[in-house]
Design an enzyme around this catalytic site. Structure first.
Site, PDB file in Angstrom:
ATOM      1  N   ARG A 154       0.866  -1.189   0.000  1.00  0.00           N
ATOM      2  CA  ARG A 154       0.000   0.000   0.000  1.00  0.00           C
ATOM      3  C   ARG A 154       0.892   1.225   0.000  1.00  0.00           C
ATOM      4  O   ARG A 154       1.896   1.261   0.724  1.00  0.00           O
ATOM      5  CB  ARG A 154      -0.842   0.054   1.281  1.00  0.00           C
ATOM      6  CG  ARG A 154      -1.912  -0.992   1.392  1.00  0.00           C
ATOM      7  CD  ARG A 154      -2.402  -1.069   2.829  1.00  0.00           C
ATOM      8  NE  ARG A 154      -1.307  -1.356   3.752  1.00  0.00           N
ATOM      9  CZ  ARG A 154      -1.356  -1.175   5.075  1.00  0.00           C
ATOM     10  NH1 ARG A 154      -2.423  -0.690   5.633  1.00  0.00           N
ATOM     11  NH2 ARG A 154      -0.327  -1.471   5.851  1.00  0.00           N
ATOM     12  N   ASN A 210      -7.749  -6.325  -5.511  1.00  0.00           N
ATOM     13  CA  ASN A 210      -7.994  -4.875  -5.524  1.00  0.00           C
ATOM     14  C   ASN A 210      -9.464  -4.556  -5.802  1.00  0.00           C
ATOM     15  O   ASN A 210     -10.040  -3.661  -5.180  1.00  0.00           O
ATOM     16  CB  ASN A 210      -7.092  -4.184  -6.555  1.00  0.00           C
ATOM     17  CG  ASN A 210      -5.742  -3.805  -5.953  1.00  0.00           C
ATOM     18  OD1 ASN A 210      -5.460  -4.135  -4.800  1.00  0.00           O
ATOM     19  ND2 ASN A 210      -4.910  -3.113  -6.708  1.00  0.00           N
ATOM     20  N   CYS A 262      -4.239   2.883  -8.030  1.00  0.00           N
ATOM     21  CA  CYS A 262      -4.478   1.439  -8.182  1.00  0.00           C
ATOM     22  C   CYS A 262      -5.957   1.063  -8.331  1.00  0.00           C
ATOM     23  O   CYS A 262      -6.337   0.486  -9.341  1.00  0.00           O
ATOM     24  CB  CYS A 262      -3.879   0.693  -6.999  1.00  0.00           C
ATOM     25  SG  CYS A 262      -2.131   1.030  -6.815  1.00  0.00           S
TER      26      CYS A 262
HETATM   27  C1  UGA Z   1      -3.998  -0.629  -2.862  1.00  0.00           C
HETATM   28  C2  UGA Z   1      -4.057  -1.962  -2.119  1.00  0.00           C
HETATM   29  O1  UGA Z   1      -4.535  -1.749  -0.791  1.00  0.00           O
HETATM   30  C3  UGA Z   1      -2.679  -2.618  -2.069  1.00  0.00           C
HETATM   31  O2  UGA Z   1      -2.792  -3.909  -1.467  1.00  0.00           O
HETATM   32  C4  UGA Z   1      -2.153  -2.761  -3.501  1.00  0.00           C
HETATM   33  O3  UGA Z   1      -0.850  -3.324  -3.527  1.00  0.00           O
HETATM   34  C5  UGA Z   1      -2.106  -1.401  -4.156  1.00  0.00           C
HETATM   35  O4  UGA Z   1      -3.420  -0.827  -4.159  1.00  0.00           O
HETATM   36  C6  UGA Z   1      -1.622  -1.589  -5.571  1.00  0.00           C
HETATM   37  O5  UGA Z   1      -2.347  -2.184  -6.360  1.00  0.00           O
HETATM   38  O6  UGA Z   1      -0.468  -1.279  -5.854  1.00  0.00           O
HETATM   39  P1  UGA Z   1      -3.227   1.843  -2.242  1.00  0.00           P
HETATM   40  O7  UGA Z   1      -3.740   2.248  -3.570  1.00  0.00           O
HETATM   41  O8  UGA Z   1      -1.886   2.295  -1.806  1.00  0.00           O
HETATM   42  O9  UGA Z   1      -3.176   0.235  -2.101  1.00  0.00           O
HETATM   43  O10 UGA Z   1      -4.249   2.398  -1.183  1.00  0.00           O
HETATM   44  P2  UGA Z   1      -5.293   1.829  -0.131  1.00  0.00           P
HETATM   45  O11 UGA Z   1      -4.750   1.978   1.209  1.00  0.00           O
HETATM   46  O12 UGA Z   1      -5.769   0.495  -0.515  1.00  0.00           O
HETATM   47  O13 UGA Z   1      -6.467   2.899  -0.323  1.00  0.00           O
HETATM   48  C7  UGA Z   1      -7.101   3.075  -1.592  1.00  0.00           C
HETATM   49  C8  UGA Z   1      -8.239   4.073  -1.496  1.00  0.00           C
HETATM   50  O14 UGA Z   1      -9.308   3.550  -0.724  1.00  0.00           O
HETATM   51  C9  UGA Z   1      -7.854   5.394  -0.827  1.00  0.00           C
HETATM   52  O15 UGA Z   1      -8.454   6.470  -1.512  1.00  0.00           O
HETATM   53  C10 UGA Z   1      -8.418   5.260   0.585  1.00  0.00           C
HETATM   54  O16 UGA Z   1      -8.692   6.482   1.219  1.00  0.00           O
HETATM   55  C11 UGA Z   1      -9.680   4.469   0.287  1.00  0.00           C
HETATM   56  N1  UGA Z   1     -10.184   3.725   1.471  1.00  0.00           N
HETATM   57  C12 UGA Z   1      -9.459   2.707   1.987  1.00  0.00           C
HETATM   58  C13 UGA Z   1     -11.419   4.062   2.026  1.00  0.00           C
HETATM   59  O17 UGA Z   1     -12.113   4.988   1.555  1.00  0.00           O
HETATM   60  N2  UGA Z   1     -11.866   3.337   3.088  1.00  0.00           N
HETATM   61  C14 UGA Z   1     -11.172   2.315   3.633  1.00  0.00           C
HETATM   62  O18 UGA Z   1     -11.656   1.697   4.611  1.00  0.00           O
HETATM   63  C15 UGA Z   1      -9.927   1.992   3.067  1.00  0.00           C
END
Ligand code: UGA
Length: 436
Positions: A154, A210, A262
């Site tokens: 992440r 994802n 992502c």
């Molecule tokens: C995501 C995946 O979590 C990773 O496992 C993966 O490796 C990565 O994509 C990738 O494909 O490279 P990332 O994009 O860094 O990671 O971010 P996340 O922490 O997953 O959050 C993504 C979005 O969802 C953000 O906008 C975040 O604010 C939102 N989110 C996340 C929520 O609105 N609620 C939540 O409970 C969790």
């Protein structure tokens, strides 16, 4: 072991630094001379928690090096990892494979001795076959295996995730490649699960994971909409759901919609890829459409608190797509600001880490502040759009002196509601009927 990593972005760089820290000799390759010059002069090109220390240490001890030339990295490598971008095609939304293909053509020329070529980038099913064919055609005598090695880091937690993976998925039918990867990831042997699967399964696992997480966020956002009408409180509902171990308590935070480089890209790519096989992924398609719609709704929600929608001052706290990163790509906050700008040109923005990146992507029609209090000067509404720790400890007395009207719209549910209200702020969050 000797590792070459092609691409020094949010995946390649933390992976390279992590592998160097484990004792491997790593050479990172990138086409961008600017990036390589910066890295060679000790400057990091991305912000990641904990990366700077490990980067400095491994540059100093010579275990990680940077070059623009494949020939300086690939020939000696036991493993070549492809970690270049697969951005969405602007029209079809499919993953654009030009950088993967270009990397495969180029690295093929320099393979020497048995080499495992691993795709770390998120790639459509069947890409391993394409990369294999490209290499075999370009260098018919090369001794190699192409494997899928999906990355689950992440952003913002890349270093933590590198050293504490939930699983290591390796897609290959080759015993030889499997043994090389077992040796490379031996330090994780007693720490995590290794999953050896077919290459196409491995490629699918990344997209399916994802897309599932994106749907989970969409689901909790829909539940939040329901709570806002029914009188339930999403925080309590999420807590109650999360205690069921089959559901799990992670990714149940409602917000302004998911973003980043992502989820939007991978959900679209998955849906397009499935269509090619004649499969309609209705849940994913709905998630994509509703997530887009949600950002526009959130912009509207913020503007609705202004006495004059066109001229009232809006303070935006947070532009990064989530806390802990400087990345604004596909950030809901950026889309919400752009949407608001269609009606209102009186917006001041602040983010603790992402201002520089935001400036590159955002319009010049906003004011930029260097701290949250400056951003809130004369504001009629304060919109919290990114879950930064800093915003959890705002000084409400100080804040109240700055604003024109004490009103907070917290789209991340991170503000201390009690404190805000005690200090005279109207407080609106996600998934709760407003008390005011
Ligand atoms: C995501 C995946 O979590 C990773 O496992 C993966 O490796 C990565 O994509 C990738 O494909 O490279 P990332 O994009 O860094 O990671 O971010 P996340 O922490 O997953 O959050 C993504 C979005 O969802 C953000 O906008 C975040 O604010 C939102 N989110 C996340 C929520 O609105 N609620 C939540 O409970 C969790």
């Amino acid at each position: 072991m000797k590792i070459a990593i092609i691409g020094t972005g949010y995946v390649g760089l933390p992976t390279g630094v992590g592998l160097a820290e484990l004792g491997n000799e790593v050479v990172c390759v990138d086409k961008s001379e600017d990036k390589i010059n910066a890295l060679n002069s000790g400057k990091l090109t991305i912000y990641e928690d904990g990366l700077a220390e490990l980067f400095a240490k491994n540059v100093q001890n010579g275990r990680i090096k940077f070059t623009t030339q494949m020939k300086d990295a690939v020939p000696q490598a036991d493993v070549v990892m492809i970690a270049v971008g697969t951005p969405p095609h602007p029209f079809t939304k499919e993953a654009d494979m030009q950088y993967i293909h270009a990397a495969a053509y180029e690295l093929a020329e320099y393979l020497s001795g048995y080499t495992v070529v691993a795709t770390k980038s998120t790639v459509p099913v069947g890409t391993g076959d394409d990369v294999e064919a490209i290499i075999a055609k370009t260098n018919p005598t090369a001794d190699f295996d192409v494997i899928s090695l999906p990355e689950f880091l992440r952003e913002g937690f890349a270093i933590h995730d590198f050293f504490n993976p939930d699983r290591i998925v390796i897609g290959t039918n080759s015993d030889k490649a499997r043994n090389v990867m077992k040796k490379l990831y031996q330090p994780f042997e007693n720490k995590t699960k290794f999953l050896f699967v077919k290459r196409r399964s491995s490629e699918t696992i990344k997209y399916a994971s994802n897309a599932f997480l994106a749907m989970k966020i969409h689901y909790i956002n829909e539940m939040a909409n329901f709570c806002e009408k029914s009188g339930a409180d999403i925080r309590e509902v999420a807590q109650g759901m999360g205690l069921d171990s089959r559901i799990g308590n992670k990714f149940l935070n409602p917000g302004p919609g998911y973003g980043g480089s992502c989820f939007p890209k991978d959900t679209n790519a998955m849906a397009q890829m499935a269509k090619k096989y004649g499969v309609h992924l209705n849940l994913i398609e709905t998630t994509i459409a509703k997530n887009d719609q949600r950002k526009a709704e959130m912009a509207e929600r913020i503007l609705s608190h202004l006495s004059d929608r066109k001229n009232g001052r809006v303070a935006v706290l947070g532009l990064a797509f989530k806390g802990g990163t400087d990345d604004c790509r596909e950030s809901p906050a950026m889309d919400i600001v752009r949407d608001m700008l269609k009606v209102n040109r009186n917006i001041c923005v602040y983010d603790p880490k992402a201002l520089e990146n935001a400036r590159k992507l955002l319009i010049e029609n906003v004011d930029y502040a260097s701290n949250p209090y400056e951003a809130c000067k004369d504001a009629e509404v304060i919109a919290v759009l990114t879950e930064w720790e800093d915003f959890k400890n705002l000084d409400f007395v100080k804040l109240k002196r700055e604003v024109l009207n004490p009103c907070i719209v917290d789209l991340r549910n991170i503000i201390n509601q009690k404190q805000a209200e005690e200090n005279g702020f109207e407080y609106y969050c996600i998934g709760q009927i407003a008390q005011n």
